[in-house]
Write a protein that holds these residues in place. Structure first.
Motif, PDB file in Angstrom:
ATOM      1  N   ASP A  73       0.830  -1.204   0.000  1.00 33.48           N
ATOM      2  CA  ASP A  73       0.000   0.000   0.000  1.00 33.48           C
ATOM      3  C   ASP A  73       0.868   1.259   0.000  1.00 33.48           C
ATOM      4  O   ASP A  73       0.625   2.196  -0.766  1.00 33.48           O
ATOM      5  CB  ASP A  73      -0.916  -0.012   1.232  1.00 33.48           C
ATOM      6  CG  ASP A  73      -1.740   1.262   1.354  1.00 33.48           C
ATOM      7  OD1 ASP A  73      -2.613   1.493   0.503  1.00 33.48           O
ATOM      8  OD2 ASP A  73      -1.497   2.036   2.314  1.00 33.48           O
ATOM      9  N   ALA A  74       1.891   1.274   0.854  1.00 31.52           N
ATOM     10  CA  ALA A  74       2.762   2.448   0.933  1.00 31.52           C
ATOM     11  C   ALA A  74       3.532   2.664  -0.367  1.00 31.52           C
ATOM     12  O   ALA A  74       3.682   3.796  -0.839  1.00 31.52           O
ATOM     13  CB  ALA A  74       3.738   2.292   2.109  1.00 31.52           C
ATOM     14  N   MET A  75       4.009   1.569  -0.975  1.00 35.22           N
ATOM     15  CA  MET A  75       4.784   1.684  -2.214  1.00 35.22           C
ATOM     16  C   MET A  75       3.913   2.162  -3.371  1.00 35.22           C
ATOM     17  O   MET A  75       4.338   2.975  -4.193  1.00 35.22           O
ATOM     18  CB  MET A  75       5.446   0.341  -2.522  1.00 35.22           C
ATOM     19  CG  MET A  75       6.491  -0.067  -1.481  1.00 35.22           C
ATOM     20  SD  MET A  75       7.082  -1.765  -1.645  1.00 35.22           S
ATOM     21  CE  MET A  75       8.282  -1.554  -2.960  1.00 35.22           C
ATOM     22  N   ARG A  76       2.695   1.670  -3.434  1.00 35.37           N
ATOM     23  CA  ARG A  76       1.799   2.107  -4.506  1.00 35.37           C
ATOM     24  C   ARG A  76       1.423   3.576  -4.365  1.00 35.37           C
ATOM     25  O   ARG A  76       1.154   4.252  -5.368  1.00 35.37           O
ATOM     26  CB  ARG A  76       0.556   1.220  -4.523  1.00 35.37           C
ATOM     27  CG  ARG A  76       0.813  -0.182  -5.071  1.00 35.37           C
ATOM     28  CD  ARG A  76      -0.318  -1.119  -4.770  1.00 35.37           C
ATOM     29  NE  ARG A  76      -0.062  -2.463  -5.333  1.00 35.37           N
ATOM     30  CZ  ARG A  76      -0.615  -3.569  -4.869  1.00 35.37           C
ATOM     31  NH1 ARG A  76      -1.462  -3.516  -3.834  1.00 35.37           N
ATOM     32  NH2 ARG A  76      -0.340  -4.736  -5.428  1.00 35.37           N
ATOM     33  N   ARG A  77       1.389   4.070  -3.136  1.00 36.62           N
ATOM     34  CA  ARG A  77       1.072   5.484  -2.897  1.00 36.62           C
ATOM     35  C   ARG A  77       2.280   6.382  -3.093  1.00 36.62           C
ATOM     36  O   ARG A  77       2.160   7.612  -3.054  1.00 36.62           O
ATOM     37  CB  ARG A  77       0.538   5.671  -1.465  1.00 36.62           C
ATOM     38  CG  ARG A  77      -0.835   5.092  -1.220  1.00 36.62           C
ATOM     39  CD  ARG A  77      -1.366   5.512   0.159  1.00 36.62           C
ATOM     40  NE  ARG A  77      -0.681   4.858   1.267  1.00 36.62           N
ATOM     41  CZ  ARG A  77       0.144   5.464   2.109  1.00 36.62           C
ATOM     42  NH1 ARG A  77       0.425   6.760   1.941  1.00 36.62           N
ATOM     43  NH2 ARG A  77       0.709   4.798   3.096  1.00 36.62           N
ATOM     44  N   GLY A  78       3.464   5.785  -3.242  1.00 33.27           N
ATOM     45  CA  GLY A  78       4.679   6.581  -3.348  1.00 33.27           C
ATOM     46  C   GLY A  78       4.968   7.338  -2.076  1.00 33.27           C
ATOM     47  O   GLY A  78       5.366   8.507  -2.102  1.00 33.27           O
ATOM     48  N   ALA A  79       4.794   6.651  -0.923  1.00 32.44           N
ATOM     49  CA  ALA A  79       4.898   7.320   0.372  1.00 32.44           C
ATOM     50  C   ALA A  79       6.328   7.703   0.731  1.00 32.44           C
ATOM     51  O   ALA A  79       6.536   8.566   1.595  1.00 32.44           O
ATOM     52  CB  ALA A  79       4.321   6.414   1.470  1.00 32.44           C
ATOM     53  N   ALA A  80       7.333   7.086   0.085  1.00 33.54           N
ATOM     54  CA  ALA A  80       8.712   7.332   0.505  1.00 33.54           C
ATOM     55  C   ALA A  80       9.684   7.038  -0.636  1.00 33.54           C
ATOM     56  O   ALA A  80       9.330   6.421  -1.652  1.00 33.54           O
ATOM     57  CB  ALA A  80       9.045   6.459   1.716  1.00 33.54           C
ATOM     58  N   ARG A  81      10.933   7.486  -0.424  1.00 29.89           N
ATOM     59  CA  ARG A  81      11.998   7.140  -1.371  1.00 29.89           C
ATOM     60  C   ARG A  81      12.493   5.726  -1.135  1.00 29.89           C
ATOM     61  O   ARG A  81      12.950   5.054  -2.063  1.00 29.89           O
ATOM     62  CB  ARG A  81      13.166   8.122  -1.226  1.00 29.89           C
ATOM     63  CG  ARG A  81      12.849   9.535  -1.703  1.00 29.89           C
ATOM     64  CD  ARG A  81      14.113  10.366  -1.827  1.00 29.89           C
ATOM     65  NE  ARG A  81      14.742  10.615  -0.535  1.00 29.89           N
ATOM     66  CZ  ARG A  81      16.019  10.338  -0.246  1.00 29.89           C
ATOM     67  NH1 ARG A  81      16.787   9.769  -1.158  1.00 29.89           N
ATOM     68  NH2 ARG A  81      16.506  10.619   0.943  1.00 29.89           N
TER      69      ARG A  81
END
Length: 361
Positions: A73-81
């Motif tokens: 979920d976090a990766m799909r949202r582009g939450a971080a580098r």
């Protein structure tokens, strides 16, 4: 690293957040239970407000069964580098992420080898990881930038980075953590319905063996469900040793002298194997184990007693390498075992006697 997002504000997540916040990193906290995130924020671990854009590093501190879903979920949202998790198993979550078709160049699995019997943000501490191994499991696909972010996190937490293959890590933690926890629980379970008179005889040995059995069963179900195969293999080996030990003990009951001899030999073999394994456990600061001399001091259970002993040891110019406390049953007293270099033991004992301490020979 200037910004971080910690998803999961239990013991590990909040402890990492406290360490980062203490180093000036802006930490954002998230949890499926908003109240837990607010508690972590109130402790100074960061803010429970969502970041306005991508952070430098997202740290997923969810139970192993949920790690892949939270990361995805976090990766799909582009939450971080960069993205890491701190779950106690590594192979399973990575395979789940691969199965979801995600680009894993921005991800690295990690596992800080530290914890407590208590859970939740109120049990957290910024120094929880200090001096402890923190396993990193990069692959050939891992971006150097992400590896460096993970190493920076480990440095901020004052832990010691250890690089391992993910599956090798899972076999290792099964041996040194997961299997021992179940064995500890099995021993502790013998006490549940034991007679009170027997339980009152508990000493430091049984406390040492059963200490980790106090951990949250729900947390351990999550952990063991993610690493059942290696743990089952090890327990099968332990079961074999138990069967051999039971046979040896039964033989010691025999009227036949030769059978008693076989039984004694079997027990001795098991104890010597235990000796050989125990000496491989790393000693102070992860170095080779050393043999210390014990200076045992009787103390009253009163405020300031331990501080006085340590201060008096300092005046004697002796460094305390380790310490154990054995409490007396039914008395407001205890025995403090001060472990020192053999050459320092006579000096410390004499100095403490001069200052009025009762030394147990």
């Amino acid at each position: 690293m200037r910004t971080a997002l910690v998803v999961g504000t239990g013991l590990i997540g909040t402890s990492a957040a406290l360490a980062l916040a203490g180093r000036g990193v802006t930490v954002h906290l998230a949890d499926h239970d908003p109240e837990q995130a607010r508690t972590a924020a109130a402790l100074g671990a960061g803010t429970d407000e969502a970041p306005e854009g991508p952070v430098d590093l997202a740290i997923v501190a969810a139970p192993p069964a949920h790690v892949a879903g939270v990361l995805a979920d976090a990766m799909r949202r582009g939450a971080a580098r960069g993205y890491i998790d701190v779950a106690s198993v590594k192979g399973g979550p990575r395979r789940e992420l691969e199965g979801l078709g995600l680009d894993l160049s921005s991800y690295i699995g990690t596992h800080p080898m530290s914890g407590r019997e208590k859970s939740g943000p109120l049990a957290a501490s910024a120094d929880l990881f200090e001096g402890r191994p923190w396993v990193l499991t990069p692959t050939r696909d891992t971006d150097t930038e992400v590896l460096n972010l993970a190493l920076e996190l480990v440095s901020h937490c004052r832990a010691v980075p250890v690089v391992m293959d993910a599956d090798a890590h899972d076999r290792a933690v099964a041996l040194v953590s997961h299997m021992p926890h179940l064995v500890s629980s099995m021993v502790a379970a013998r006490l549940e319905h034991a007679e009170e008179a027997a339980v009152r005889l508990c000493g430091q040995g049984i406390r040492d063996v059963t200490r980790i059995a106090a951990s949250d069963p729900r947390m351990w179900i999550d952990i063991l469900s993610a690493n059942p195969g290696p743990v089952a293999d090890l327990l099968s080996d332990v079961a074999g040793d138990l069967e051999e030990t039971v046979r040896a003990l039964r033989a010691l009951q025999s009227a036949d002298e030769s059978k008693r001899g076989e039984g004694a030999s079997g027990i001795e073999d098991m104890l010597r194997r235990g000796n050989a394994g125990q000496v491989r456990v790393p000693g102070k600061h992860g170095s080779a184990p050393r043999v210390y001399e014990v200076v045992a001091v009787l103390i009253d259970d009163q405020p300031g007693q331990l501080a006085r002993i340590f201060a008096d040891a300092g005046r004697a110019g002796v460094n305390i390498e380790d310490v154990r406390i054995e409490h007396a049953t039914g008395q407001q007293a205890g025995l403090v075992q001060l472990m020192v270099e053999p050459s320092a033991a006579p000096v410390l004992a004499a100095s403490l006697r001069e200052r009025g301490w009762a030394i147990r020979q």
